[in-house]
Scaffold this motif. Structure first.
Motif, PDB file in Angstrom:
ATOM      1  N   SER A   1      72.061  40.725  60.038  1.00  0.00           N
ATOM      2  CA  SER A   1      72.199  41.722  61.098  1.00  0.00           C
ATOM      3  C   SER A   1      71.498  41.247  62.369  1.00  0.00           C
ATOM      4  N   PRO A   2      72.164  41.389  63.524  1.00  0.00           N
ATOM      5  CA  PRO A   2      71.507  41.007  64.778  1.00  0.00           C
ATOM      6  C   PRO A   2      70.318  41.910  65.117  1.00  0.00           C
TER       7      PRO A   2
ATOM      8  N   ASP B   1      73.949  49.043  58.910  1.00  0.00           N
ATOM      9  CA  ASP B   1      72.928  48.000  59.028  1.00  0.00           C
ATOM     10  C   ASP B   1      72.375  47.867  60.441  1.00  0.00           C
ATOM     11  N   CYS B   2      72.559  48.903  61.239  1.00  0.00           N
ATOM     12  CA  CYS B   2      71.975  48.941  62.589  1.00  0.00           C
ATOM     13  C   CYS B   2      70.739  49.828  62.576  1.00  0.00           C
TER      14      CYS B   2
ATOM     15  N   GLN C   1      72.586  48.031  49.929  1.00  0.00           N
ATOM     16  CA  GLN C   1      73.974  47.576  49.979  1.00  0.00           C
ATOM     17  C   GLN C   1      74.620  47.807  51.344  1.00  0.00           C
ATOM     18  N   VAL C   2      74.375  48.974  51.942  1.00  0.00           N
ATOM     19  CA  VAL C   2      75.106  49.336  53.168  1.00  0.00           C
ATOM     20  C   VAL C   2      74.260  49.310  54.436  1.00  0.00           C
ATOM     21  N   ALA C   3      72.941  49.335  54.297  1.00  0.00           N
ATOM     22  CA  ALA C   3      72.099  49.522  55.478  1.00  0.00           C
ATOM     23  C   ALA C   3      71.132  48.383  55.732  1.00  0.00           C
ATOM     24  N   PHE C   4      71.306  47.283  55.042  1.00  0.00           N
ATOM     25  CA  PHE C   4      70.389  46.165  55.251  1.00  0.00           C
ATOM     26  C   PHE C   4      71.158  44.862  55.123  1.00  0.00           C
ATOM     27  N   SER C   5      70.956  43.987  56.103  1.00  0.00           N
ATOM     28  CA  SER C   5      71.592  42.675  56.056  1.00  0.00           C
ATOM     29  C   SER C   5      70.672  41.664  56.731  1.00  0.00           C
ATOM     30  N   ASP C   6      70.400  40.580  56.035  1.00  0.00           N
ATOM     31  CA  ASP C   6      69.601  39.512  56.644  1.00  0.00           C
ATOM     32  C   ASP C   6      70.319  38.901  57.843  1.00  0.00           C
TER      33      ASP C   6
ATOM     34  N   THR D   1      65.944  40.844  63.269  1.00  0.00           N
ATOM     35  CA  THR D   1      64.878  40.096  63.946  1.00  0.00           C
ATOM     36  C   THR D   1      64.332  40.870  65.134  1.00  0.00           C
ATOM     37  N   VAL D   2      65.224  41.494  65.874  1.00  0.00           N
ATOM     38  CA  VAL D   2      64.802  42.262  67.055  1.00  0.00           C
ATOM     39  C   VAL D   2      63.810  43.352  66.653  1.00  0.00           C
ATOM     40  N   VAL D   3      64.124  44.089  65.593  1.00  0.00           N
ATOM     41  CA  VAL D   3      63.239  45.169  65.156  1.00  0.00           C
ATOM     42  C   VAL D   3      61.956  44.609  64.546  1.00  0.00           C
TER      43      VAL D   3
END
Length: 176
Positions: free
Chosen positions: A91-92, A136-137, A84-89, A95-97
Motif C-alpha cells: 500500500s502506498p 487498505d487506505c 486480508q482487506v485492510a492491510f497491504s505491505d 510507509t507514509v503513515v
C-alpha cells in the motif's frame, strides 16, 4: 466500464501535465530523513491554527481530530478480516503513515498549544478486537465509524463542559 474509461482519459491528461506548476504547485527539495513529513506537518498544523482563528473570529467552534490509521504502528491489533482487506505491505499509505504519523502526532501538540481543540484519536482502536477498517487506505467500516463518532461526540461534550459562562464563543463574550 464508463467510470473506468473516464478515469483512463483523466490519467492520460494528467500524465502530460506533471511539470505544470498550476497543477503541482512549487517544487520542494527535501534534505532526506523525515524533512518532508516535518514540513508537511508544519503546514498542516499552521492550517489548523488558521482555521481555528477564522472560526473563532466568526463565533464558530472548531475542533481538529487526528483519526486512527491501521498503519500507525501499535494502534490496533488487526483482526483476521482486516489483515486480508485492510492491510497491504504494498500500500502506498503504509510507509507514509509509519513515518509521518509520529511527526503529525507531535505537531498535534503544537496545535493544541495554540488554543485549538485538538484531539489525537490514533489510539482509539487499540483495545478493539473487531474489524473497523474496510480498505487498505484508511477508511472505516460502519462499526469503525460508530466508534469514532461516539468518541468525537464525547470529546466535544467534555470540551463544552469546560467552557465558562455557558457554551460557545458568543456566551463567553456577552456573559450569557
Amino acid at each position: 466500464k464508463k467510470i473506468r474509461r473516464h478515469r483512463d482519459v483523466l490519467n492520460r491528461e494528467v500524465k502530460g501535465m506533471a511539470d505544470n506548476f498550476q497543477l503541482t504547485g512549487p517544487e520542494y527539495a527535501y534534505s532526506g530523513g523525515n524533512s518532508q513529513y516535518t514540513h508537511l506537518a508544519k503546514l498542516w498544523a499552521d492550517a489548523s491554527i488558521q482555521m481555528a482563528n477564522i472560526s473563532r473570529a466568526n463565533d464558530i467552534r472548531y475542533w481538529h481530530f487526528l483519526q486512527p490509521n491501521q498503519y500507525h504502528i501499535g494502534s490496533k491489533a488487526l483482526s483476521e478480516e482486516e489483515q486480508q482487506v485492510a492491510f497491504s505491505d504494498r500500500s502506498p499509505f503504509k510507509t507514509v503513515v509509519e513515518e509521518g504519523y509520529p511527526i503529525f502526532i507531535s505537531a498535534g501538540a503544537a496545535i493544541a498549544e495554540n488554543n485549538v481543540l485538538f484531539h489525537d484519536l490514533t489510539p482509539l482502536f487499540h483495545a478493539i478486537p473487531e474489524s473497523v477498517y474496510e480498505d487498505d487506505c484508511c477508511h472505516l467500516n460502519l462499526r469503525g465509524n460508530q466508534i469514532l463518532g461516539e468518541a468525537i461526540g464525547r470529546l466535544i461534550v467534555q470540551d463544552l463542559a469546560k467552557e465558562p459562562h455557558g457554551i460557545g464563543p458568543q456566551a463567553k463574550r456577552d456573559g450569557t
